[in-house]
Design a protein around this motif. Structure first.
Motif, mmCIF file in Angstrom:
data_model
loop_
_atom_site.group_PDB
_atom_site.id
_atom_site.type_symbol
_atom_site.label_atom_id
_atom_site.label_comp_id
_atom_site.label_asym_id
_atom_site.label_seq_id
_atom_site.Cartn_x
_atom_site.Cartn_y
_atom_site.Cartn_z
ATOM 1 N N GLU A 115 0.850 -1.189 0.000
ATOM 2 C CA GLU A 115 0.000 0.000 0.000
ATOM 3 C C GLU A 115 0.888 1.242 0.000
ATOM 4 O OE1 GLU A 115 -3.829 0.475 2.430
ATOM 5 O OE2 GLU A 115 -2.370 1.707 3.496
ATOM 6 N N LEU A 116 0.510 2.213 -0.814
ATOM 7 C CA LEU A 116 1.240 3.469 -0.916
ATOM 8 C C LEU A 116 0.308 4.642 -0.656
ATOM 9 C CD1 LEU A 116 3.002 2.876 -4.364
ATOM 10 C CD2 LEU A 116 4.021 2.549 -2.104
ATOM 11 N N ILE A 117 0.869 5.705 -0.136
ATOM 12 C CA ILE A 117 0.202 7.007 -0.141
ATOM 13 C C ILE A 117 1.008 7.835 -1.131
ATOM 14 C CG2 ILE A 117 -0.422 9.070 1.161
ATOM 15 C CD1 ILE A 117 -2.017 6.554 1.952
ATOM 16 N N VAL A 118 0.362 8.198 -2.222
ATOM 17 C CA VAL A 118 1.034 8.889 -3.317
ATOM 18 C C VAL A 118 0.581 10.339 -3.356
ATOM 19 C CG1 VAL A 118 1.315 8.975 -5.820
ATOM 20 C CG2 VAL A 118 1.137 6.766 -4.660
ATOM 21 N N CYS A 119 1.535 11.249 -3.350
ATOM 22 C CA CYS A 119 1.246 12.663 -3.578
ATOM 23 C C CYS A 119 1.368 12.883 -5.083
ATOM 24 C CB CYS A 119 2.226 13.551 -2.826
ATOM 25 S SG CYS A 119 2.171 13.320 -1.041
ATOM 26 N N GLN A 120 0.273 13.267 -5.687
ATOM 27 C CA GLN A 120 0.226 13.406 -7.133
ATOM 28 C C GLN A 120 0.003 14.876 -7.485
ATOM 29 O OE1 GLN A 120 -1.287 9.968 -9.118
ATOM 30 N NE2 GLN A 120 -2.603 11.234 -10.379
ATOM 31 N N ASP A 121 0.885 15.417 -8.295
ATOM 32 C CA ASP A 121 0.810 16.819 -8.715
ATOM 33 C C ASP A 121 0.310 16.882 -10.150
ATOM 34 O OD1 ASP A 121 1.251 19.440 -9.580
ATOM 35 O OD2 ASP A 121 3.152 19.627 -8.512
ATOM 36 N N VAL A 122 -0.877 17.449 -10.334
ATOM 37 C CA VAL A 122 -1.486 17.577 -11.661
ATOM 38 C C VAL A 122 -1.607 19.043 -12.071
ATOM 39 C CG1 VAL A 122 -2.731 15.370 -11.577
ATOM 40 C CG2 VAL A 122 -3.801 17.434 -10.649
ATOM 41 N N SER A 123 -0.835 19.905 -11.438
ATOM 42 C CA SER A 123 -0.940 21.342 -11.705
ATOM 43 C C SER A 123 -0.632 21.687 -13.156
ATOM 44 C CB SER A 123 -0.025 22.132 -10.766
ATOM 45 O OG SER A 123 1.328 21.747 -10.936
ATOM 46 N N SER A 163 -3.787 -2.303 -8.265
ATOM 47 C CA SER A 163 -5.115 -2.916 -8.285
ATOM 48 C C SER A 163 -6.210 -1.975 -7.790
ATOM 49 C CB SER A 163 -5.134 -4.196 -7.453
ATOM 50 O OG SER A 163 -4.822 -3.909 -6.107
ATOM 51 N N LYS A 164 -5.812 -0.919 -7.099
ATOM 52 C CA LYS A 164 -6.815 -0.009 -6.543
ATOM 53 C C LYS A 164 -6.164 1.342 -6.281
ATOM 54 C CE LYS A 164 -9.860 0.372 -2.543
ATOM 55 N NZ LYS A 164 -10.137 -0.152 -1.221
ATOM 56 N N SER A 165 -6.944 2.391 -6.456
ATOM 57 C CA SER A 165 -6.458 3.741 -6.184
ATOM 58 C C SER A 165 -7.650 4.606 -5.816
ATOM 59 C CB SER A 165 -5.770 4.297 -7.435
ATOM 60 O OG SER A 165 -5.365 5.616 -7.232
ATOM 61 N N GLN A 166 -7.533 5.317 -4.702
ATOM 62 C CA GLN A 166 -8.627 6.213 -4.316
ATOM 63 C C GLN A 166 -8.069 7.445 -3.619
ATOM 64 O OE1 GLN A 166 -11.037 3.651 -1.855
ATOM 65 N NE2 GLN A 166 -10.200 4.504 0.016
ATOM 66 N N ALA A 167 -8.713 8.553 -3.848
ATOM 67 C CA ALA A 167 -8.292 9.808 -3.221
ATOM 68 C C ALA A 167 -8.520 9.731 -1.717
ATOM 69 C CB ALA A 167 -9.068 10.978 -3.818
ATOM 70 N N VAL A 168 -7.573 10.276 -0.968
ATOM 71 C CA VAL A 168 -7.658 10.336 0.497
ATOM 72 C C VAL A 168 -7.129 11.678 0.965
ATOM 73 C CG1 VAL A 168 -7.461 7.840 0.885
ATOM 74 C CG2 VAL A 168 -5.409 9.251 0.811
ATOM 75 N N LYS A 169 -7.440 12.015 2.185
ATOM 76 C CA LYS A 169 -6.856 13.212 2.803
ATOM 77 C C LYS A 169 -5.591 12.775 3.505
ATOM 78 C CE LYS A 169 -10.757 16.160 3.112
ATOM 79 N NZ LYS A 169 -10.529 17.072 2.028
ATOM 80 N N ASP A 170 -4.503 13.475 3.213
ATOM 81 C CA ASP A 170 -3.240 13.183 3.867
ATOM 82 C C ASP A 170 -2.471 14.499 3.945
ATOM 83 O OD1 ASP A 170 -0.367 12.406 4.209
ATOM 84 O OD2 ASP A 170 -1.250 10.403 4.237
ATOM 85 N N SER A 171 -2.158 14.929 5.132
ATOM 86 C CA SER A 171 -1.529 16.242 5.347
ATOM 87 C C SER A 171 -0.129 16.328 4.755
ATOM 88 C CB SER A 171 -1.480 16.563 6.836
ATOM 89 O OG SER A 171 -0.717 15.583 7.524
ATOM 90 N N ARG A 172 0.479 15.195 4.410
ATOM 91 C CA ARG A 172 1.830 15.217 3.838
ATOM 92 C C ARG A 172 1.839 15.674 2.383
ATOM 93 N NH1 ARG A 172 3.326 9.187 5.603
ATOM 94 N NH2 ARG A 172 1.189 8.963 4.899
ATOM 95 N N CYS A 173 0.676 15.700 1.756
ATOM 96 C CA CYS A 173 0.617 16.049 0.328
ATOM 97 C C CYS A 173 0.168 17.466 0.151
ATOM 98 C CB CYS A 173 -0.300 15.096 -0.435
ATOM 99 S SG CYS A 173 0.352 13.409 -0.463
#
Length: 173
Positions: A115-123, A163-173
């Protein structure tokens, strides 16, 4: 005479059995966990490599050319694959275009193996419809967190697939 031979044979068998029991067993080889990875570090490395490869492939998609979707699909399975196929197929059918590239400023290990928490930048990413109108919601954040599940898959170039990806709140991103 037969009794002596039987006693000698019995003694030999007993000695061989005793020696075999005392001999040191070969050191067991480390075996992968049920996830297919030998350690948490190995699982994280494969998961991160897989997600980065997936984003690299996604950044190369040309919505006018469905053949460019295939490299994206190679890093996905299950719900993630079904969702991506539906999305890209619909965007192609609607004549949309994508410009700019998604970047990954940070990736963290999640709570579970794979499992990963990914910070994704789409700016820098814009999506426009056939008339050239942007389809990006004005409320879309430039950087957001995703909870990503990556599973062992020996058929993948990275030994895993998303296999799965969903948006979450994470203060590190």
């Amino acid at each position: 005479m037969i009794a002596r031979r039987s006693a000698a044979l019995l003694a030999t068998v007993a000695l061989v059995t005793a020696l075999a029991a005392c001999a040191s067993a070969a050191a067991p080889k480390p075996s992968p966990t049920p996830t297919g990875f030998a350690s948490k570090e190995e699982a994280f490395a494969a998961a991160e490599k897989t997600y980065r490869a997936y984003i690299d492939a996604l950044n190369e998609v040309d919505l006018s050319d469905p053949a460019t979707f295939e490299p994206v699909y190679a890093y996905l399975r299950g719900d993630a694959l079904a969702s991506e196929k539906k999305t890209l197929t619909q965007m192609h059918a609607d004549g949309w275009t994508v410009s700019g590239k998604t970047t990954l400023p940070q990736i963290y290990a999640g709570n579970a193996l794979g499992e990963l928490i990914v910070c994704q930048d789409v700016s820098a990413v814009d999506v426009t419809d056939a008339s050239g109108s942007s389809q990006v919601a004005p409320t879309r954040p430039n950087v957001f967190a995703l909870d990503v599940k990556v599973e062992f898959d020996p058929t993948s170039l990275t030994a895993a697939k998303v296999s799965k990806s969903q948006a979450v709140k994470d203060s590190r991103c």
